[in-house]
Motif scaffolding. Structure first.
Motif, PDB file in Angstrom:
ATOM      1  N   ARG A   1      53.047  49.022  29.918  1.00 50.29           N
ATOM      2  CA  ARG A   1      51.768  48.488  30.359  1.00 50.29           C
ATOM      3  C   ARG A   1      51.848  48.016  31.804  1.00 50.29           C
ATOM      4  O   ARG A   1      52.824  47.375  32.211  1.00 50.29           O
ATOM      5  CB  ARG A   1      51.353  47.338  29.452  1.00 50.29           C
ATOM      6  N   PRO A   2      50.818  48.313  32.633  1.00 48.38           N
ATOM      7  CA  PRO A   2      50.825  47.837  34.024  1.00 48.38           C
ATOM      8  C   PRO A   2      50.849  46.315  34.087  1.00 48.38           C
ATOM      9  O   PRO A   2      50.291  45.631  33.216  1.00 48.38           O
ATOM     10  CB  PRO A   2      49.494  48.377  34.583  1.00 48.38           C
ATOM     11  N   LEU A   3      51.518  45.795  35.102  1.00 44.47           N
ATOM     12  CA  LEU A   3      51.543  44.359  35.299  1.00 44.47           C
ATOM     13  C   LEU A   3      50.157  43.878  35.702  1.00 44.47           C
ATOM     14  O   LEU A   3      49.471  44.512  36.503  1.00 44.47           O
ATOM     15  CB  LEU A   3      52.557  43.979  36.387  1.00 44.47           C
ATOM     16  N   GLU A   4      49.747  42.758  35.124  1.00 41.67           N
ATOM     17  CA  GLU A   4      48.423  42.222  35.409  1.00 41.67           C
ATOM     18  C   GLU A   4      48.488  41.207  36.536  1.00 41.67           C
ATOM     19  O   GLU A   4      49.417  40.403  36.625  1.00 41.67           O
ATOM     20  CB  GLU A   4      47.828  41.561  34.162  1.00 41.67           C
ATOM     21  N   ALA A   5      47.489  41.243  37.386  1.00 40.35           N
ATOM     22  CA  ALA A   5      47.376  40.224  38.421  1.00 40.35           C
ATOM     23  C   ALA A   5      46.999  38.902  37.777  1.00 40.35           C
ATOM     24  O   ALA A   5      46.354  38.857  36.730  1.00 40.35           O
ATOM     25  CB  ALA A   5      46.323  40.634  39.444  1.00 40.35           C
ATOM     26  N   ALA A   6      47.432  37.811  38.404  1.00 40.77           N
ATOM     27  CA  ALA A   6      47.096  36.494  37.880  1.00 40.77           C
ATOM     28  C   ALA A   6      45.584  36.303  37.913  1.00 40.77           C
ATOM     29  O   ALA A   6      44.930  36.616  38.908  1.00 40.77           O
ATOM     30  CB  ALA A   6      47.780  35.409  38.709  1.00 40.77           C
ATOM     31  N   PRO A   7      44.981  35.799  36.822  1.00 39.86           N
ATOM     32  CA  PRO A   7      43.541  35.616  36.810  1.00 39.86           C
ATOM     33  C   PRO A   7      43.097  34.562  37.824  1.00 39.86           C
ATOM     34  O   PRO A   7      43.799  33.583  38.077  1.00 39.86           O
ATOM     35  CB  PRO A   7      43.260  35.149  35.376  1.00 39.86           C
ATOM     36  N   LYS A   8      41.936  34.784  38.400  1.00 35.94           N
ATOM     37  CA  LYS A   8      41.388  33.826  39.349  1.00 35.94           C
ATOM     38  C   LYS A   8      40.787  32.641  38.604  1.00 35.94           C
ATOM     39  O   LYS A   8      40.349  32.768  37.462  1.00 35.94           O
ATOM     40  CB  LYS A   8      40.315  34.512  40.201  1.00 35.94           C
ATOM     41  N   PRO A   9      40.754  31.453  39.248  1.00 40.31           N
ATOM     42  CA  PRO A   9      40.138  30.294  38.579  1.00 40.31           C
ATOM     43  C   PRO A   9      38.684  30.588  38.233  1.00 40.31           C
ATOM     44  O   PRO A   9      37.960  31.239  38.980  1.00 40.31           O
ATOM     45  CB  PRO A   9      40.248  29.194  39.641  1.00 40.31           C
ATOM     46  N   GLN A  10      38.253  30.109  37.066  1.00 39.91           N
ATOM     47  CA  GLN A  10      36.897  30.347  36.615  1.00 39.91           C
ATOM     48  C   GLN A  10      36.072  29.077  36.755  1.00 39.91           C
ATOM     49  O   GLN A  10      36.547  27.974  36.465  1.00 39.91           O
ATOM     50  CB  GLN A  10      36.887  30.790  35.156  1.00 39.91           C
ATOM     51  N   PRO A  11      34.803  29.188  37.175  1.00 39.85           N
ATOM     52  CA  PRO A  11      33.954  28.009  37.276  1.00 39.85           C
ATOM     53  C   PRO A  11      33.651  27.451  35.899  1.00 39.85           C
ATOM     54  O   PRO A  11      33.636  28.178  34.903  1.00 39.85           O
ATOM     55  CB  PRO A  11      32.683  28.546  37.942  1.00 39.85           C
ATOM     56  N   THR A  12      33.444  26.149  35.833  1.00 36.29           N
ATOM     57  CA  THR A  12      33.142  25.491  34.573  1.00 36.29           C
ATOM     58  C   THR A  12      31.663  25.596  34.268  1.00 36.29           C
ATOM     59  O   THR A  12      30.823  25.361  35.133  1.00 36.29           O
ATOM     60  CB  THR A  12      33.540  23.998  34.643  1.00 36.29           C
ATOM     61  N   ALA A  13      31.342  25.973  33.023  1.00 38.80           N
ATOM     62  CA  ALA A  13      29.939  26.108  32.646  1.00 38.80           C
ATOM     63  C   ALA A  13      29.263  24.747  32.603  1.00 38.80           C
ATOM     64  O   ALA A  13      29.852  23.739  32.197  1.00 38.80           O
ATOM     65  CB  ALA A  13      29.843  26.776  31.280  1.00 38.80           C
ATOM     66  N   THR A  14      28.024  24.683  33.025  1.00 40.44           N
ATOM     67  CA  THR A  14      27.250  23.455  32.939  1.00 40.44           C
ATOM     68  C   THR A  14      26.658  23.335  31.560  1.00 40.44           C
ATOM     69  O   THR A  14      26.626  24.285  30.778  1.00 40.44           O
ATOM     70  CB  THR A  14      26.116  23.462  33.974  1.00 40.44           C
ATOM     71  N   ALA A  15      26.174  22.149  31.223  1.00 40.68           N
ATOM     72  CA  ALA A  15      25.574  21.943  29.916  1.00 40.68           C
ATOM     73  C   ALA A  15      24.392  22.871  29.698  1.00 40.68           C
ATOM     74  O   ALA A  15      24.197  23.437  28.633  1.00 40.68           O
ATOM     75  CB  ALA A  15      25.134  20.485  29.772  1.00 40.68           C
ATOM     76  N   LYS A  16      23.578  23.053  30.746  1.00 43.17           N
ATOM     77  CA  LYS A  16      22.413  23.928  30.636  1.00 43.17           C
ATOM     78  C   LYS A  16      22.832  25.352  30.320  1.00 43.17           C
ATOM     79  O   LYS A  16      22.236  26.031  29.484  1.00 43.17           O
ATOM     80  CB  LYS A  16      21.611  23.884  31.927  1.00 43.17           C
ATOM     81  N   GLN A  17      23.885  25.804  31.001  1.00 36.38           N
ATOM     82  CA  GLN A  17      24.340  27.171  30.790  1.00 36.38           C
ATOM     83  C   GLN A  17      24.915  27.347  29.392  1.00 36.38           C
ATOM     84  O   GLN A  17      24.720  28.373  28.753  1.00 36.38           O
ATOM     85  CB  GLN A  17      25.381  27.540  31.840  1.00 36.38           C
ATOM     86  N   THR A  18      25.622  26.340  28.912  1.00 37.69           N
ATOM     87  CA  THR A  18      26.199  26.426  27.580  1.00 37.69           C
ATOM     88  C   THR A  18      25.117  26.483  26.523  1.00 37.69           C
ATOM     89  O   THR A  18      25.173  27.276  25.588  1.00 37.69           O
ATOM     90  CB  THR A  18      27.114  25.215  27.315  1.00 37.69           C
ATOM     91  N   ILE A  19      24.094  25.664  26.645  1.00 35.67           N
ATOM     92  CA  ILE A  19      23.013  25.654  25.671  1.00 35.67           C
ATOM     93  C   ILE A  19      22.286  26.985  25.654  1.00 35.67           C
ATOM     94  O   ILE A  19      21.947  27.527  24.604  1.00 35.67           O
ATOM     95  CB  ILE A  19      22.027  24.509  25.977  1.00 35.67           C
ATOM     96  N   SER A  20      22.067  27.564  26.833  1.00 35.67           N
ATOM     97  CA  SER A  20      21.367  28.844  26.884  1.00 35.67           C
ATOM     98  C   SER A  20      22.156  29.924  26.179  1.00 35.67           C
ATOM     99  O   SER A  20      21.586  30.855  25.618  1.00 35.67           O
ATOM    100  CB  SER A  20      21.103  29.257  28.334  1.00 35.67           C
ATOM    101  N   GLY A  21      23.464  29.801  26.186  1.00 41.27           N
ATOM    102  CA  GLY A  21      24.282  30.800  25.515  1.00 41.27           C
ATOM    103  C   GLY A  21      24.205  30.706  24.006  1.00 41.27           C
ATOM    104  O   GLY A  21      24.464  31.670  23.302  1.00 41.27           O
TER     105      GLY A  21
END
Length: 275
Positions: free
Chosen positions: A208-228
Motif C-alpha cells: 500500500r502507498p504511504l499516506e501523507a499525514a492528514p491536515k488539521p480539521q476545523p471544529t464543527a460549530t453547534a449550528k453545523q452539527t445540528i444541521s447534520g
C-alpha cells in the motif's frame, strides 16, 4: 486507528431496523469537494456504492448485522476507508507505481484461482469465460471499462485507495488480463491438471502507498452539527447494493471482483448451472 474517530461514529440502530447503523459527518474542510463523489463502502462481505448528495453533510449506511461485535468491526473498516478517501481529497489522488498495479492484479488472480482450486466445476465454463474476457479486451478501452471498471473500483475501495485516472486505467488493464489468465488456470484444474503455476510468481505482493499525514480539521460549530442531524438532504443518494451470489466463495481481501466481472447476462446462467 484514532480512538476519537471511533467514539464519534458509534454503531446505532435505526428506528424500524434491527441492523446496526453507521453515521459519520463529512469533514468540513473537504465537504464541497466530497459532494458528488461515489463511494464504495466495504461492509462485511459486500461493497455498497453510495453517491454523496449535493446537500449531504454526513455518510450513513446500514452495517447489515445485528451482532454488536461484528458491527464494531465493520464500523472500523468503514472509518478506515473514509479516512483514506478524505485524505485523498485533501492531498490529491494517489499515483500507483507499476509494481503496485501488478500487485493488485495479482490479488485478483490469486483470489479467483485459490477459491476455485478445489472444486473448479466444468472446464467448458472457464474456457468460455477466458474467451469472453479476451473478446472484451479486443474491443478497446470503452468495453474494458464497462466490463471491469466497477470491479477495479471495488478493489481499490477495499484497500482504501483513491487513485489518479492513469493509475486506475493501468489497474483495469492489468486486472482484466489477470482474470483472463485465472480463468485459464481454473480450466486446467477442471481437466485434472494441477501442475505448478507459472503465472502466480509473476505477480509481486501489493504494498500500500504511504499516506501523507492528514491536515488539521476545523471544529464543527453547534449550528453545523445540528444541521447534520436534522435530515432533509443531509444524507446520501439512494445506495446501489453489490450483491453476492450464493455460490461465490471469495475471500475478504477481494470478495467482490468475481460478481462484478461475471454476473452479466452471458455468464449468469452458466454459473448457476455449474455451481
Amino acid at each position: 486507528m484514532n480512538t476519537l474517530l471511533i467514539r464519534m461514529a458509534r454503531p446505532m440502530r435505526r428506528q424500524g431496523s434491527s441492523f446496526h447503523q453507521f453515521r459519520k459527518r463529512i469533514p468540513l474542510d473537504i465537504l464541497d469537494k466530497a459532494r458528488g463523489l461515489t463511494l464504495a463502502l466495504p461492509i462485511g462481505n459486500e461493497v455498497i456504492q453510495n453517491t454523496i448528495g449535493a446537500q449531504a453533510v454526513e455518510i450513513t449506511a446500514s452495517l447489515r448485522t445485528r451482532d454488536p461485535n461484528e458491527a464494531k468491526a465493520r464500523q472500523a473498516a468503514l472509518l478506515a476507508y473514509l479516512e483514506g478517501v478524505w485524505n485523498s481529497i485533501r492531498n490529491g489522488p494517489t499515483r500507483l507505481t507499476h509494481k503496485q498495479v501488478l500487485g493488485l492484479a495479482g490479488e485478483a488472480y490469486k483470489s479467483l484461482v485459490g477459491d476455485f482450486e478445489d472444486d473448479p466445476g466444468e472446464a467448458s465454463l472457464w474456457s468460455t469465460a477466458a474467451k469472453t474476457n479476451a473478446a472484451v479486451l479486443a474491443q478497446g478501452d470503452a468495453a474494458v471499462e464497462k466490463w471491469f471498471g466497477s470491479t477495479v473500483d471495488q478493489l481499490l475501495a477495499l484497500h482504501r485507495l483513491q487513485v489518479d485516472s492513469d493509475s486506475r486505467k493501468a489497474v483495469i488493464d492489468q486486472v482484466s488480463l489477470a482474470l483472463t489468465k485465472a480463468s485459464v488456470r481454473v480450466a486446467q484444474y477442471a481437466t485434472a491438471d494441477y501442475s505448478s503455476d507459472p503465472v502466480v510468481d509473476h505477480y509481486p505482493a501489493f504494498a500500500r502507498p504511504l499516506e501523507a499525514a492528514p491536515k488539521p480539521q476545523p471544529t464543527a460549530t453547534a449550528k453545523q452539527t445540528i444541521s447534520g442531524l436534522a435530515g432533509g438532504g443531509g444524507g446520501v443518494k439512494p445506495r446501489q447494493r453489490v450483491d453476492q451470489s450464493a455460490h461465490m466463495k471469495l475471500t475478504n481481501a477481494l470478495h467482490v471482483f468475481w460478481h462484478s466481472s461475471w454476473n452479466m447476462t452471458m455468464h449468469t446462467p452458466l454459473l448457476k448451472r455449474t455451481f
